[in-house]
Scaffold this active site. Sequence first.
Site, mmCIF file in Angstrom:
data_model
loop_
_atom_site.group_PDB
_atom_site.id
_atom_site.type_symbol
_atom_site.label_atom_id
_atom_site.label_comp_id
_atom_site.label_asym_id
_atom_site.label_seq_id
_atom_site.Cartn_x
_atom_site.Cartn_y
_atom_site.Cartn_z
ATOM 1 N N SER A 45 0.830 -1.209 0.000
ATOM 2 C CA SER A 45 0.000 0.000 0.000
ATOM 3 C C SER A 45 0.858 1.250 0.000
ATOM 4 O O SER A 45 0.436 2.316 0.441
ATOM 5 C CB SER A 45 -1.034 0.014 1.131
ATOM 6 O OG SER A 45 -0.446 0.214 2.376
ATOM 7 N N THR A 188 0.866 1.340 4.916
ATOM 8 C CA THR A 188 1.381 2.703 4.797
ATOM 9 C C THR A 188 2.578 2.888 5.724
ATOM 10 O O THR A 188 2.555 2.414 6.853
ATOM 11 C CB THR A 188 0.269 3.686 5.223
ATOM 12 O OG1 THR A 188 -0.733 3.665 4.238
ATOM 13 C CG2 THR A 188 0.788 5.105 5.428
ATOM 14 N N THR A 206 1.891 6.742 1.199
ATOM 15 C CA THR A 206 0.877 5.702 1.001
ATOM 16 C C THR A 206 0.350 5.697 -0.424
ATOM 17 O O THR A 206 0.449 6.706 -1.135
ATOM 18 C CB THR A 206 -0.317 5.929 1.961
ATOM 19 O OG1 THR A 206 -1.162 4.777 1.952
ATOM 20 C CG2 THR A 206 -1.150 7.136 1.557
ATOM 21 N N ARG A 216 -10.039 9.801 -4.188
ATOM 22 C CA ARG A 216 -10.083 9.696 -2.724
ATOM 23 C C ARG A 216 -8.689 9.979 -2.130
ATOM 24 O O ARG A 216 -7.674 9.483 -2.588
ATOM 25 C CB ARG A 216 -10.542 8.296 -2.341
ATOM 26 C CG ARG A 216 -10.601 8.004 -0.836
ATOM 27 C CD ARG A 216 -9.339 7.375 -0.323
ATOM 28 N NE ARG A 216 -9.459 6.949 1.075
ATOM 29 C CZ ARG A 216 -8.417 6.608 1.824
ATOM 30 N NH1 ARG A 216 -7.198 6.668 1.341
ATOM 31 N NH2 ARG A 216 -8.601 6.212 3.061
ATOM 32 N N THR A 239 -1.538 5.067 10.830
ATOM 33 C CA THR A 239 -1.705 4.150 9.706
ATOM 34 C C THR A 239 -3.046 3.448 9.877
ATOM 35 O O THR A 239 -3.570 3.354 10.981
ATOM 36 C CB THR A 239 -0.559 3.127 9.639
ATOM 37 O OG1 THR A 239 -0.743 2.277 8.496
ATOM 38 C CG2 THR A 239 -0.503 2.258 10.881
ATOM 39 N N GLY A 240 -3.586 2.972 8.777
ATOM 40 C CA GLY A 240 -4.864 2.275 8.846
ATOM 41 C C GLY A 240 -5.950 3.028 8.101
ATOM 42 O O GLY A 240 -5.664 3.920 7.299
HETATM 43 C C1 SD4 Z 1 -5.179 5.872 3.941
HETATM 44 N N1 SD4 Z 1 -4.087 5.715 6.067
HETATM 45 O O1 SD4 Z 1 -5.023 6.315 2.804
HETATM 46 C C2 SD4 Z 1 -3.987 5.328 4.679
HETATM 47 C C3 SD4 Z 1 -3.911 3.863 4.458
HETATM 48 C C4 SD4 Z 1 -3.052 3.182 5.440
HETATM 49 O O2 SD4 Z 1 -2.081 1.406 6.316
HETATM 50 O O3 SD4 Z 1 -2.523 3.720 6.357
HETATM 51 N N2 SD4 Z 1 -2.846 1.936 5.366
HETATM 52 O O4 SD4 Z 1 -6.274 5.812 4.488
#
Ligand code: SD4
Length: 332
Positions: A45, A188, A206, A216, A239-240
């Site tokens: 990612s 990320t 990311t 997005r 992250t997430g």
């Molecule tokens: C997002 N926070 O674009 C990022 C994705 C991510 O681990 O962190 N993935 O929403």
Amino acid sequence: MRIVSTWSFGLRANESAWPHVAAGRALDAVEAACAYADAAPDIDSVGFGGLPDASGRVSLDGCVMLSPGQCGSVAGLRTHLHPVTVARRVMERTPHVMLVGADADAFADREGLVQAELLSDEARAAYEKWRREGGVVDQSRDGPSRTLGFDPLRPVDRRHGDDGRLFGGATTPPPLPADEARWRHHDTIGCLALDARGTLAGGCSTSGTPFKVPGRVGDSPIIGHGLYVDPEVGAATATGTGELIMGLCGAFLVVESMRRGATPAEAVREAVTRMARTYTLQAHHQAAFLALGRDGTFAAAALRPGYRTSVRDADGARAVEPDFVALADPVG
Ligand code: SD4
């Protein structure tokens, strides 16, 4: 003196950045760590190898920060591989903080940064499979996961590390622990460094969420959401699932808690606890906050099990469990 990055794959990124930390170049360190993750095709990612959006095209977001007066950001890059490098140019060479889309790529061109193909063969194959299996973009607030053509929770035997140095000289690094491999689409990189001169810096890179609605943008490139650095207090990154982080101004929330006297561990715990009680969570939701205090203490907290922090300091390299996990049930 220390560098910390999100997820276990950050071990390799930290290692590539460590000489900069030791030489007192925190900003170079976070740029190098993020660039390492961008270029690694198995980190899916971030950068090359990142899964594309619903139109089959990869877009990259990232930011870099030294202080409220020194930060830069880009979102929606489609022809340049290293968003943190472009973001650093925005910070250093423009009066602005953030550039987006085709104009951000055009800015990178004018800066002489080389264009790159962002879609790997594996990512293209994953996209085609998603399309074949009837992939539909869910426009709901929490992203496309309910209708993904793959099971985001399936165990994946993903290997990390590529030079053996970190893994006792073994040429093949160990597989990711199964609980972390479950979140492989959440990799990320958020990276925080406190260098030998005491300078703090942060970077975040990311490709966003897999098969996202084109256009997005998540938390990662937004100052105060995916990353925040205040040299008087400390730094935080996230992250997430970006949509969960953005509603809380996540990274800013963590740093502000520290400003009011919370330790990094207390600050990240408070942020994920708030996340858990703020949203109606779905099984695919995962998020973590990582904080680094002005004094070098660090801590992380995750919504669910499976997150780890990669650390490199004078004691060597290691991946450590978070200080706090809000939800015991990994899929609840
Ligand atoms: C997002 N926070 O674009 C990022 C994705 C991510 O681990 O962190 N993935 O929403």
